[in-house]
Motif scaffolding. Sequence first.
Motif, PDB file in Angstrom:
ATOM      1  N   ASP A   1       0.736  -1.241   0.043  1.00  0.00           N
ATOM      2  CA  ASP A   1      -0.123  -0.011  -0.025  1.00  0.00           C
ATOM      3  C   ASP A   1       0.612   1.275   0.141  1.00  0.00           C
ATOM      4  OD1 ASP A   1      -2.321  -1.476  -0.020  1.00  0.00           O
ATOM      5  OD2 ASP A   1      -2.569  -1.361   2.206  1.00  0.00           O
ATOM      6  N   ARG A   2       2.001   1.034   0.818  1.00  0.00           N
ATOM      7  CA  ARG A   2       2.884   2.182   0.818  1.00  0.00           C
ATOM      8  C   ARG A   2       3.650   2.563  -0.403  1.00  0.00           C
ATOM      9  NH1 ARG A   2       8.665   2.457   3.933  1.00  0.00           N
ATOM     10  NH2 ARG A   2       9.528   4.481   3.070  1.00  0.00           N
ATOM     11  N   PHE A   3       4.071   1.359  -1.108  1.00  0.00           N
ATOM     12  CA  PHE A   3       4.749   1.477  -2.278  1.00  0.00           C
ATOM     13  C   PHE A   3       4.080   1.779  -3.492  1.00  0.00           C
ATOM     14  CE2 PHE A   3       7.105  -0.456  -6.010  1.00  0.00           C
ATOM     15  CZ  PHE A   3       8.333   0.052  -5.907  1.00  0.00           C
ATOM     16  N   GLY A   4       2.874   1.292  -3.561  1.00  0.00           N
ATOM     17  CA  GLY A   4       1.883   1.222  -4.903  1.00  0.00           C
ATOM     18  C   GLY A   4       1.899  -0.007  -5.605  1.00  0.00           C
ATOM     19  N   ALA A   5       1.030   0.061  -6.439  1.00  0.00           N
ATOM     20  CA  ALA A   5       1.222  -1.388  -7.203  1.00  0.00           C
ATOM     21  C   ALA A   5       2.343  -1.340  -8.235  1.00  0.00           C
ATOM     22  CB  ALA A   5       0.128  -1.270  -8.189  1.00  0.00           C
ATOM     23  N   PRO A   6       3.004  -2.501  -8.052  1.00  0.00           N
ATOM     24  CA  PRO A   6       4.470  -2.547  -8.918  1.00  0.00           C
ATOM     25  C   PRO A   6       4.152  -3.250 -10.159  1.00  0.00           C
ATOM     26  CG  PRO A   6       4.364  -4.490  -7.448  1.00  0.00           C
ATOM     27  CD  PRO A   6       3.115  -3.591  -7.160  1.00  0.00           C
ATOM     28  N   ASP A   7       5.010  -2.833 -11.215  1.00  0.00           N
ATOM     29  CA  ASP A   7       5.021  -3.440 -12.422  1.00  0.00           C
ATOM     30  C   ASP A   7       5.470  -4.925 -12.321  1.00  0.00           C
ATOM     31  OD1 ASP A   7       4.203  -1.225 -14.303  1.00  0.00           O
ATOM     32  OD2 ASP A   7       5.713  -0.279 -12.953  1.00  0.00           O
ATOM     33  N   VAL A   8       6.377  -4.984 -11.530  1.00  0.00           N
ATOM     34  CA  VAL A   8       7.187  -6.353 -11.228  1.00  0.00           C
ATOM     35  C   VAL A   8       7.100  -6.753  -9.824  1.00  0.00           C
ATOM     36  CG1 VAL A   8       9.180  -7.669 -11.614  1.00  0.00           C
ATOM     37  CG2 VAL A   8       8.489  -5.888 -13.444  1.00  0.00           C
ATOM     38  N   LEU A   9       6.829  -7.886  -9.704  1.00  0.00           N
ATOM     39  CA  LEU A   9       7.276  -8.584  -8.080  1.00  0.00           C
ATOM     40  C   LEU A   9       8.332  -9.646  -8.255  1.00  0.00           C
ATOM     41  CD1 LEU A   9       6.869  -9.215  -5.042  1.00  0.00           C
ATOM     42  CD2 LEU A   9       4.905 -10.846  -5.686  1.00  0.00           C
ATOM     43  N   VAL A  10       9.276  -9.696  -7.613  1.00  0.00           N
ATOM     44  CA  VAL A  10      10.407 -10.794  -7.619  1.00  0.00           C
ATOM     45  C   VAL A  10      10.172 -11.427  -6.240  1.00  0.00           C
ATOM     46  CG1 VAL A  10      12.785 -11.490  -7.586  1.00  0.00           C
ATOM     47  CG2 VAL A  10      11.608  -9.601  -9.084  1.00  0.00           C
ATOM     48  N   ASN A  11       9.804 -12.749  -6.090  1.00  0.00           N
ATOM     49  CA  ASN A  11       9.756 -13.398  -4.795  1.00  0.00           C
ATOM     50  C   ASN A  11      11.187 -14.041  -4.679  1.00  0.00           C
ATOM     51  OD1 ASN A  11       7.019 -13.098  -3.597  1.00  0.00           O
ATOM     52  ND2 ASN A  11       6.272 -14.004  -5.576  1.00  0.00           N
TER      53      ASN A  11
ATOM     54  N   ALA B   1       2.815 -12.700  -4.085  1.00  0.00           N
ATOM     55  CA  ALA B   1       2.087 -12.746  -5.282  1.00  0.00           C
ATOM     56  C   ALA B   1       0.784 -12.317  -5.277  1.00  0.00           C
ATOM     57  CB  ALA B   1       2.527 -14.287  -5.615  1.00  0.00           C
ATOM     58  N   GLY B   2      -0.030 -12.850  -4.276  1.00  0.00           N
ATOM     59  CA  GLY B   2      -1.467 -12.695  -4.236  1.00  0.00           C
ATOM     60  C   GLY B   2      -1.866 -11.020  -4.195  1.00  0.00           C
ATOM     61  N   ILE B   3      -1.064 -10.573  -3.132  1.00  0.00           N
ATOM     62  CA  ILE B   3      -1.351  -8.888  -3.070  1.00  0.00           C
ATOM     63  C   ILE B   3      -0.560  -8.420  -4.396  1.00  0.00           C
ATOM     64  CG2 ILE B   3      -0.290  -7.184  -1.607  1.00  0.00           C
ATOM     65  CD1 ILE B   3      -0.233  -9.133   0.856  1.00  0.00           C
ATOM     66  N   ALA B   4       0.253  -8.739  -4.745  1.00  0.00           N
ATOM     67  CA  ALA B   4       0.992  -8.009  -6.030  1.00  0.00           C
ATOM     68  C   ALA B   4      -0.055  -8.247  -7.323  1.00  0.00           C
ATOM     69  CB  ALA B   4       2.088  -8.586  -6.581  1.00  0.00           C
TER      70      ALA B   4
ATOM     71  N   ALA C   1      -3.252  -6.061  -6.657  1.00  0.00           N
ATOM     72  CA  ALA C   1      -2.709  -4.496  -7.018  1.00  0.00           C
ATOM     73  C   ALA C   1      -2.493  -4.197  -8.485  1.00  0.00           C
ATOM     74  CB  ALA C   1      -1.641  -4.296  -6.297  1.00  0.00           C
ATOM     75  N   MET C   2      -2.062  -5.238  -9.233  1.00  0.00           N
ATOM     76  CA  MET C   2      -1.650  -5.151 -10.608  1.00  0.00           C
ATOM     77  C   MET C   2      -3.059  -5.011 -11.281  1.00  0.00           C
ATOM     78  SD  MET C   2       1.510  -7.662 -11.174  1.00  0.00           S
ATOM     79  CE  MET C   2       2.971  -7.450 -10.536  1.00  0.00           C
ATOM     80  N   ARG C   3      -3.920  -5.921 -10.974  1.00  0.00           N
ATOM     81  CA  ARG C   3      -5.236  -5.961 -11.395  1.00  0.00           C
ATOM     82  C   ARG C   3      -6.026  -4.969 -11.353  1.00  0.00           C
ATOM     83  NH1 ARG C   3      -9.024  -9.617  -8.096  1.00  0.00           N
ATOM     84  NH2 ARG C   3      -8.939  -7.795  -6.782  1.00  0.00           N
ATOM     85  N   ASP C   4      -6.037  -4.266 -10.189  1.00  0.00           N
ATOM     86  CA  ASP C   4      -6.720  -2.949  -9.720  1.00  0.00           C
ATOM     87  C   ASP C   4      -6.254  -2.061 -10.667  1.00  0.00           C
ATOM     88  OD1 ASP C   4      -8.266  -4.745  -8.193  1.00  0.00           O
ATOM     89  OD2 ASP C   4      -7.527  -4.052  -6.319  1.00  0.00           O
ATOM     90  N   ALA C   5      -4.950  -1.875 -10.513  1.00  0.00           N
ATOM     91  CA  ALA C   5      -4.353  -0.765 -11.602  1.00  0.00           C
ATOM     92  C   ALA C   5      -4.494  -0.932 -12.902  1.00  0.00           C
ATOM     93  CB  ALA C   5      -2.943  -0.807 -11.267  1.00  0.00           C
TER      94      ALA C   5
ATOM     95  N   LEU D   1      -5.579 -11.665 -16.834  1.00  0.00           N
ATOM     96  CA  LEU D   1      -5.436 -10.391 -16.168  1.00  0.00           C
ATOM     97  C   LEU D   1      -4.363  -9.710 -16.704  1.00  0.00           C
ATOM     98  CD1 LEU D   1      -6.062 -11.358 -12.397  1.00  0.00           C
ATOM     99  CD2 LEU D   1      -7.672 -10.598 -13.903  1.00  0.00           C
ATOM    100  N   GLY D   2      -3.471 -10.074 -17.555  1.00  0.00           N
ATOM    101  CA  GLY D   2      -2.364  -9.419 -18.094  1.00  0.00           C
ATOM    102  C   GLY D   2      -1.006  -9.717 -17.085  1.00  0.00           C
TER     103      GLY D   2
END
Length: 248
Positions: A68-78, A111-114, A117-121, A166-167
């Motif tokens: 939430d603080r960072f915002g929806a990322p374009d990429v997530l690396v787990n 991954a679920g949170i990301a 966030a990506m979907r909602d963006a 979802l892209g």
Amino acid sequence: MSQKSVIITGGAAGLGNGIAQKFAAEGFRVGVLDLDPAATEAAAKALPDGVALVADVTDEAAVQAAFDRFGAPDVLVNNAGILSLGALIDQTPAQFRKVLDVHVMGTFTCAGIAARAMRDAGRGGAIVNLTSINAVTPGPGSGAYPAAKAAIAKLTEHMAVEWGPLGIRVNCVAPGFIDGGMSAPFYADPKIRAVRGGAVPFGGLGRVEDIAEAVWYLASDKARYVSGHQLVVDGAVTHSLLRALPRE
């Protein structure tokens, strides 16, 4: 064009930090998500556009707050992970479960949170999970690590199938014998370096940069049609059984 962004779990040190440096060099705003406040702050400050995100990947509320603080990322690396080495027969359920919690549940949670966030963006994105050659061929004395990494590999495929519409592309990278990260203490021993490096057909240990480049490729537009794939980066060591068992 707006600046792209990435969140990297376990990004304060080792492979995660190498990956963070690669994305920063490519002009990304980098969220370093890690457990240790001081190390996370230091790693983020060392990057041109680094943001320190202190959270335990097994704590859903803390991870959500960080996103939430960072915002929806374009990429997530787990990348976050732990080891609990020892013979499987001697592992306690608590030891086994802790490794699964960090690797599998941590990957699932982040991954679920990301993805949400990506979907909602409304712009999709890419997720890259770190597995291991232990997901392909388990090594003795590695506790729950092979099971955890194999679970992430299958989870990656599942995410790719469900989130593709979802892209969102989801892939994973399986490092081999890499001179860095959690393996660094082992390779400080010259004998282990020589034996393991000599077992790799391509010759020698891999570098942190080798993994960072693989992750970057899968996250980039160069891999726009690649999803659900495990990219093994190991100098062919997982295919070298017959090399070690000659006919004569």
